[in-house]
Motif scaffolding. Structure first.
Motif, PDB file in Angstrom:
ATOM      1  N   VAL A 127     -40.092   4.095  16.525  1.00 28.76           N
ATOM      2  CA  VAL A 127     -38.769   4.607  16.147  1.00 28.76           C
ATOM      3  C   VAL A 127     -38.910   5.956  15.447  1.00 28.76           C
ATOM      4  CG1 VAL A 127     -36.806   4.250  14.586  1.00 28.76           C
ATOM      5  CG2 VAL A 127     -37.598   2.383  16.033  1.00 28.76           C
ATOM      6  N   GLU A 128     -39.853   6.039  14.488  1.00 25.04           N
ATOM      7  CA  GLU A 128     -40.057   7.291  13.765  1.00 25.04           C
ATOM      8  C   GLU A 128     -40.511   8.406  14.700  1.00 25.04           C
ATOM      9  OE1 GLU A 128     -40.166   4.071  10.762  1.00 25.04           O
ATOM     10  OE2 GLU A 128     -40.971   4.358  12.771  1.00 25.04           O
ATOM     11  N   THR A 129     -41.339   8.069  15.694  1.00 28.04           N
ATOM     12  CA  THR A 129     -41.832   9.091  16.623  1.00 28.04           C
ATOM     13  C   THR A 129     -40.695   9.674  17.462  1.00 28.04           C
ATOM     14  OG1 THR A 129     -44.022   8.057  16.758  1.00 28.04           O
ATOM     15  CG2 THR A 129     -43.386   9.523  18.565  1.00 28.04           C
ATOM     16  N   ILE A 130     -39.888   8.799  18.077  1.00 29.47           N
ATOM     17  CA  ILE A 130     -38.783   9.287  18.911  1.00 29.47           C
ATOM     18  C   ILE A 130     -37.722   9.972  18.063  1.00 29.47           C
ATOM     19  CG2 ILE A 130     -36.943   8.584  20.478  1.00 29.47           C
ATOM     20  CD1 ILE A 130     -39.704   8.552  21.705  1.00 29.47           C
ATOM     21  N   ALA A 131     -37.441   9.447  16.879  1.00 26.85           N
ATOM     22  CA  ALA A 131     -36.461  10.077  15.990  1.00 26.85           C
ATOM     23  C   ALA A 131     -36.901  11.484  15.605  1.00 26.85           C
ATOM     24  CB  ALA A 131     -36.257   9.220  14.740  1.00 26.85           C
ATOM     25  N   LEU A 132     -38.203  11.669  15.367  1.00 25.29           N
ATOM     26  CA  LEU A 132     -38.714  12.996  15.019  1.00 25.29           C
ATOM     27  C   LEU A 132     -38.514  13.976  16.167  1.00 25.29           C
ATOM     28  CD1 LEU A 132     -40.357  14.917  13.177  1.00 25.29           C
ATOM     29  CD2 LEU A 132     -42.419  14.012  14.280  1.00 25.29           C
ATOM     30  N   PHE A 133     -38.851  13.564  17.395  1.00 22.52           N
ATOM     31  CA  PHE A 133     -38.667  14.449  18.553  1.00 22.52           C
ATOM     32  C   PHE A 133     -37.188  14.761  18.754  1.00 22.52           C
ATOM     33  CE2 PHE A 133     -43.007  13.431  19.633  1.00 22.52           C
ATOM     34  CZ  PHE A 133     -43.438  14.545  20.334  1.00 22.52           C
TER      35      PHE A 133
END
Length: 206
Positions: A127-133
């Motif tokens: 979740v954090e990875t996609i939210a960052l992108f």
């Protein structure tokens, strides 16, 4: 610097002498030649939290390698990002309980991940990875300042980050953007030479 440190470590030193020692240390450090006054670009580091905290993963210090090439690494996932969730007090516990009763509670990270195509939390900080992108690409589309690249660190084989890696190209296609990003997968067999080569190629893209 050794003399200044001895002055600062004196248990009976006055505040005025300590302040003077700090200023003198700053003057000494300012005389050291610098490769550059400011970094070439900001780079976001994200991925699986254990690899983010263990920056020496597979005998490779990613932060050091990026910094030596003039880049400024910014860690987006780590223990520090979760400390506020574990504050133990009556009011924090009461607030956590009340939020759990609210079926309409808003979570910014999850909403950004949903916008990026990850509709369910697959774990492993996906979740954090996609939210960052999603956050970076949205800023770039508006012309606002944002990191110039992303490095994703994950263990082999981390299924949640595999899911995220498959969504990132679709996300970039939606924004019609080519944000440079580097995916580093670590295992017991990961070699330093291969990591260095990929970091060098990534730096050239920046």
């Amino acid at each position: 610097l050794i003399r200044i440190r001895e002055q600062a470590s004196d248990p009976v030193v006055s505040f005025g002498r300590l302040k003077k020692a700090i200023k003198e240390a700053e003057r000494v450090l300012d005389r050291i030649p610098k490769a550059r006054e400011k970094p070439l670009a900001d780079i976001s580091l994200t991925g699986e939290i254990f690899h983010m905290e263990e920056q020496e993963s597979s005998s490779e210090n990613i932060v050091k390698e990026l910094a030596e090439r003039g880049l400024h690494p910014v860690k987006e996932v780590g223990i520090g990002h979760y400390l506020d969730r574990f504050e133990v007090s009556f009011w924090s516990l009461l607030w956590s309980f009340l939020k759990s009763l609210d079926p309409f509670q808003y979570n910014e990270e999850r909403e950004l991940a949903k916008a990026g195509g990850l509709r369910h939390d697959s774990g492993g900080h996906s979740v954090e990875t996609i939210a960052l992108f999603e956050r970076i690409l949205e800023k770039r589309s508006k012309g606002t300042q944002s990191p110039s690249g992303v490095v994703v660190m994950e263990p082999f084989p981390c299924l949640p980050q595999i899911v995220s890696a498959n969504l990132i190209p679709q996300l970039m296609g939606r924004y019609k953007d080519r944000l440079p990003w580097l995916r580093l997968i670590f295992s017991d067999q990961t070699g330093r030479a291969g990591i260095i080569t990929r970091i060098e190629a990534f730096t050239d893209l920046i």
